[in-house]
Design a protein around this motif. Structure first.
Motif, PDB file in Angstrom:
ATOM      1  N   SER A 136       0.844  -1.205   0.000  1.00 53.14           N
ATOM      2  CA  SER A 136       0.000   0.000   0.000  1.00 53.14           C
ATOM      3  C   SER A 136       0.874   1.248   0.000  1.00 53.14           C
ATOM      4  O   SER A 136       2.010   1.238   0.477  1.00 53.14           O
ATOM      5  CB  SER A 136      -0.915   0.001   1.220  1.00 53.14           C
ATOM      6  OG  SER A 136      -0.130   0.061   2.378  1.00 53.14           O
ATOM      7  N   GLY A 137       0.305   2.316  -0.530  1.00 50.91           N
ATOM      8  CA  GLY A 137       1.041   3.570  -0.615  1.00 50.91           C
ATOM      9  C   GLY A 137       1.383   4.118   0.755  1.00 50.91           C
ATOM     10  O   GLY A 137       2.458   4.690   0.957  1.00 50.91           O
ATOM     11  N   ILE A 138       0.480   3.926   1.687  1.00 52.11           N
ATOM     12  CA  ILE A 138       0.683   4.502   3.021  1.00 52.11           C
ATOM     13  C   ILE A 138       1.924   3.908   3.695  1.00 52.11           C
ATOM     14  O   ILE A 138       2.598   4.578   4.477  1.00 52.11           O
ATOM     15  CB  ILE A 138      -0.585   4.324   3.891  1.00 52.11           C
ATOM     16  CG1 ILE A 138      -0.605   5.339   5.024  1.00 52.11           C
ATOM     17  CG2 ILE A 138      -0.730   2.915   4.413  1.00 52.11           C
ATOM     18  CD1 ILE A 138      -1.926   5.389   5.772  1.00 52.11           C
ATOM     19  N   THR A 166      -0.092   8.980  -2.817  1.00 52.46           N
ATOM     20  CA  THR A 166      -0.045   7.633  -2.241  1.00 52.46           C
ATOM     21  C   THR A 166       0.467   6.591  -3.233  1.00 52.46           C
ATOM     22  O   THR A 166       1.291   5.761  -2.895  1.00 52.46           O
ATOM     23  CB  THR A 166      -1.449   7.253  -1.735  1.00 52.46           C
ATOM     24  OG1 THR A 166      -1.961   8.358  -1.023  1.00 52.46           O
ATOM     25  CG2 THR A 166      -1.410   6.059  -0.832  1.00 52.46           C
ATOM     26  N   HIS A 167      -0.047   6.648  -4.458  1.00 51.45           N
ATOM     27  CA  HIS A 167       0.356   5.648  -5.450  1.00 51.45           C
ATOM     28  C   HIS A 167       1.290   6.230  -6.515  1.00 51.45           C
ATOM     29  O   HIS A 167       1.339   5.748  -7.647  1.00 51.45           O
ATOM     30  CB  HIS A 167      -0.893   5.001  -6.080  1.00 51.45           C
ATOM     31  CG  HIS A 167      -1.688   4.219  -5.103  1.00 51.45           C
ATOM     32  ND1 HIS A 167      -2.988   3.813  -5.310  1.00 51.45           N
ATOM     33  CD2 HIS A 167      -1.366   3.752  -3.872  1.00 51.45           C
ATOM     34  CE1 HIS A 167      -3.413   3.149  -4.238  1.00 51.45           C
ATOM     35  NE2 HIS A 167      -2.461   3.107  -3.359  1.00 51.45           N
ATOM     36  N   TRP A 187      -9.017  -2.653   0.993  1.00 48.26           N
ATOM     37  CA  TRP A 187      -9.051  -1.577   1.972  1.00 48.26           C
ATOM     38  C   TRP A 187     -10.528  -1.242   2.151  1.00 48.26           C
ATOM     39  O   TRP A 187     -11.291  -1.282   1.168  1.00 48.26           O
ATOM     40  CB  TRP A 187      -8.306  -0.347   1.458  1.00 48.26           C
ATOM     41  CG  TRP A 187      -6.849  -0.593   1.168  1.00 48.26           C
ATOM     42  CD1 TRP A 187      -5.942  -1.208   1.984  1.00 48.26           C
ATOM     43  CD2 TRP A 187      -6.130  -0.216  -0.025  1.00 48.26           C
ATOM     44  NE1 TRP A 187      -4.712  -1.230   1.378  1.00 48.26           N
ATOM     45  CE2 TRP A 187      -4.791  -0.633   0.154  1.00 48.26           C
ATOM     46  CE3 TRP A 187      -6.483   0.433  -1.214  1.00 48.26           C
ATOM     47  CZ2 TRP A 187      -3.815  -0.422  -0.809  1.00 48.26           C
ATOM     48  CZ3 TRP A 187      -5.511   0.642  -2.159  1.00 48.26           C
ATOM     49  CH2 TRP A 187      -4.189   0.224  -1.960  1.00 48.26           C
ATOM     50  N   TRP A 207      -5.098   6.031  -5.504  1.00 46.58           N
ATOM     51  CA  TRP A 207      -4.973   7.224  -4.659  1.00 46.58           C
ATOM     52  C   TRP A 207      -3.813   8.064  -5.195  1.00 46.58           C
ATOM     53  O   TRP A 207      -2.653   7.651  -5.136  1.00 46.58           O
ATOM     54  CB  TRP A 207      -4.735   6.847  -3.197  1.00 46.58           C
ATOM     55  CG  TRP A 207      -5.983   6.425  -2.475  1.00 46.58           C
ATOM     56  CD1 TRP A 207      -6.934   5.553  -2.923  1.00 46.58           C
ATOM     57  CD2 TRP A 207      -6.408   6.847  -1.167  1.00 46.58           C
ATOM     58  NE1 TRP A 207      -7.924   5.402  -1.975  1.00 46.58           N
ATOM     59  CE2 TRP A 207      -7.620   6.185  -0.896  1.00 46.58           C
ATOM     60  CE3 TRP A 207      -5.874   7.708  -0.203  1.00 46.58           C
ATOM     61  CZ2 TRP A 207      -8.322   6.351   0.301  1.00 46.58           C
ATOM     62  CZ3 TRP A 207      -6.563   7.881   0.994  1.00 46.58           C
ATOM     63  CH2 TRP A 207      -7.777   7.212   1.237  1.00 46.58           C
ATOM     64  N   GLU A 223     -12.108   1.018  -0.391  1.00 47.18           N
ATOM     65  CA  GLU A 223     -12.242   0.502  -1.762  1.00 47.18           C
ATOM     66  C   GLU A 223     -13.233  -0.663  -1.851  1.00 47.18           C
ATOM     67  O   GLU A 223     -13.851  -0.875  -2.891  1.00 47.18           O
ATOM     68  CB  GLU A 223     -10.865   0.104  -2.292  1.00 47.18           C
ATOM     69  CG  GLU A 223     -10.070   1.284  -2.835  1.00 47.18           C
ATOM     70  CD  GLU A 223      -9.875   2.423  -1.850  1.00 47.18           C
ATOM     71  OE1 GLU A 223      -9.722   2.158  -0.643  1.00 47.18           O
ATOM     72  OE2 GLU A 223      -9.894   3.595  -2.273  1.00 47.18           O
ATOM     73  N   TRP A 274      -6.064   6.404   7.498  1.00 43.58           N
ATOM     74  CA  TRP A 274      -6.507   7.236   6.386  1.00 43.58           C
ATOM     75  C   TRP A 274      -7.986   7.540   6.501  1.00 43.58           C
ATOM     76  O   TRP A 274      -8.737   6.844   7.183  1.00 43.58           O
ATOM     77  CB  TRP A 274      -6.197   6.563   5.046  1.00 43.58           C
ATOM     78  CG  TRP A 274      -6.968   5.310   4.773  1.00 43.58           C
ATOM     79  CD1 TRP A 274      -8.132   5.196   4.071  1.00 43.58           C
ATOM     80  CD2 TRP A 274      -6.634   3.966   5.193  1.00 43.58           C
ATOM     81  NE1 TRP A 274      -8.531   3.878   4.026  1.00 43.58           N
ATOM     82  CE2 TRP A 274      -7.632   3.107   4.707  1.00 43.58           C
ATOM     83  CE3 TRP A 274      -5.584   3.411   5.937  1.00 43.58           C
ATOM     84  CZ2 TRP A 274      -7.618   1.727   4.935  1.00 43.58           C
ATOM     85  CZ3 TRP A 274      -5.575   2.044   6.167  1.00 43.58           C
ATOM     86  CH2 TRP A 274      -6.583   1.224   5.664  1.00 43.58           C
TER      87      TRP A 274
HETATM   88  N1  PBE Z   1      -4.929   3.319   1.729  1.00 45.04           N
HETATM   89  C1  PBE Z   1      -6.353   3.327   1.449  1.00 45.04           C
HETATM   90  C2  PBE Z   1      -4.344   2.965   0.441  1.00 45.04           C
HETATM   91  C3  PBE Z   1      -5.135   3.690  -0.531  1.00 45.04           C
HETATM   92  C4  PBE Z   1      -6.496   3.542   0.033  1.00 45.04           C
HETATM   93  C5  PBE Z   1      -4.579   4.675   2.156  1.00 45.04           C
HETATM   94  C6  PBE Z   1      -4.660   2.342   2.729  1.00 45.04           C
HETATM   95  C7  PBE Z   1      -2.838   2.999   0.288  1.00 45.04           C
HETATM   96  O1  PBE Z   1      -2.161   3.332   1.235  1.00 45.04           O
HETATM   97  O2  PBE Z   1      -2.311   2.644  -0.759  1.00 45.04           O
END
Ligand code: PBE
Length: 293
Positions: free
Chosen positions: A46-48, A250-251, A199, A246, A202, A93
């Motif tokens: 995950s991006g986070i 994030t992505h 998530w 995101w 999503e 988030w």
């Molecule tokens: N999240 C929720 C995702 C995107 C949606 C913040 C955990 C992430 O970190 O990639």
């Protein structure tokens, strides 16, 4: 003899009062000491998690570790700690149901490691827009708010099957669904494969849009994958679309890796947020800076 008994009693009392003192002393400890310098993270792709590694560098938190887990395991740990008012730091988030269930706060992020403005985007594989303009129209017209998404997320969190929660949302929000489907025609079994990551945010969006497609006559497949494979599926064309992108922060790494291999067809939710989150009862920590103590 009597004195001896009193003596033992005093020692025992002292022992118990020391034991009782332990949690109090703990309260005076730094946040780092309280949580053993551990942040409870989620799935490694995950991006986070990438942003949290960046935050650790930005704030010089050398002695901290981010624990890999999953969205579900992270919220389970949060519940366990929260119920006993124990300290915990998680990667969090918004939108997420945990903010309505628990009293939580984001730690300030003066160095902006987690970025500033962020949105949830809808992406498709290259060429999908030309092949299926009707489906793409719905994908680009899909927009909702944090409160809308929360309606579905909370139902799912309370144990309702995501498909059922999505169906009840669609039934209740006819006007909104009319906007998303404006100019979108009914079809007879056209296929669409939506890739998503598990998530909570999503799960909600993908099931709702999947239901709207189904009601239009589409043959809908929802494919649950990890974050990396989700981007790969769109870039290689093995899935048609995803509501789980995101951006821009994030992505970022995924979007850069697959530049030119996907189409960004719309933004479904704006003003989303990410960062390190703690229960409000942790009064000794308000900023990521405080984790250095
Ligand atoms: N999240 C929720 C995702 C995107 C949606 C913040 C955990 C992430 O970190 O990639």
């Amino acid at each position: 003899m009597l004195k001896k008994i009193i003596g033992i009693g005093t020692a025992a009392a002292l022992f118990f009062s020391l034991a009782a003192c332990a949690p109090t002393a703990d309260e005076n400890a730094t946040a780092g000491e309280q949580v053993n310098h551990k942040i409870i993270g989620i799935d490694p792709g995950s991006g986070i998690m990438a942003l949290t590694d960046k935050a650790i560098k930005d704030y010089n938190l050398d002695d901290w570790t981010v624990i890999k887990s999953s969205g579900a395991a992270m919220t389970a740990t949060l519940k366990k700690k929260y119920d006993r008012k124990k300290p915990i730091i998680i990667t969090g988030w918004t939108p997420h149901w945990m903010f309505s269930r628990y009293d939580l706060k984001y730690l300030d992020d003066p160095k902006k490691s987690y970025g500033t403005a962020e949105q949830i985007h809808t992406i498709t594989r290259k060429g999908f827009g030309n092949e299926q303009p009707n489906a793409t129209k719905l994908l680009s017209q899909f927009k909702w708010t944090e409160d809308d998404m929360a309606e579905v997320m909370i139902q799912v969190e309370n144990g309702t099957d995501p498909k059922k929660a999505a169906a009840s949302y669609v039934k209740k929000h006819r006007d909104q669904i009319a906007e998303w489907t404006k100019g979108v025609k009914k079809v007879k079994g056209d296929k669409i494969n939506l890739a998503y990551v598990a998530w909570d945010s999503e799960i909600a969006s993908t099931n709702v849009v999947g239901k709207v497609f189904e009601d239009l006559g589409y043959n809908v497949k929802l494919t649950q994958v990890e974050a990396g494979p989700m981007w790969t599926a769109i870039a290689t064309g093995s899935a048609d679309a995803s509501l789980s992108a995101w951006l821009p922060n994030t992505h970022k790494a995924y979007a850069a890796k697959y530049k030119g291999k996907f189409d960004d067809v719309g933004t479904s939710l704006t003003g989303v947020k990410m960062g390190l989150v703690v229960p409000k009862y942790m009064k000794n920590v308000n900023s990521i800076e405080d984790l250095k103590k």
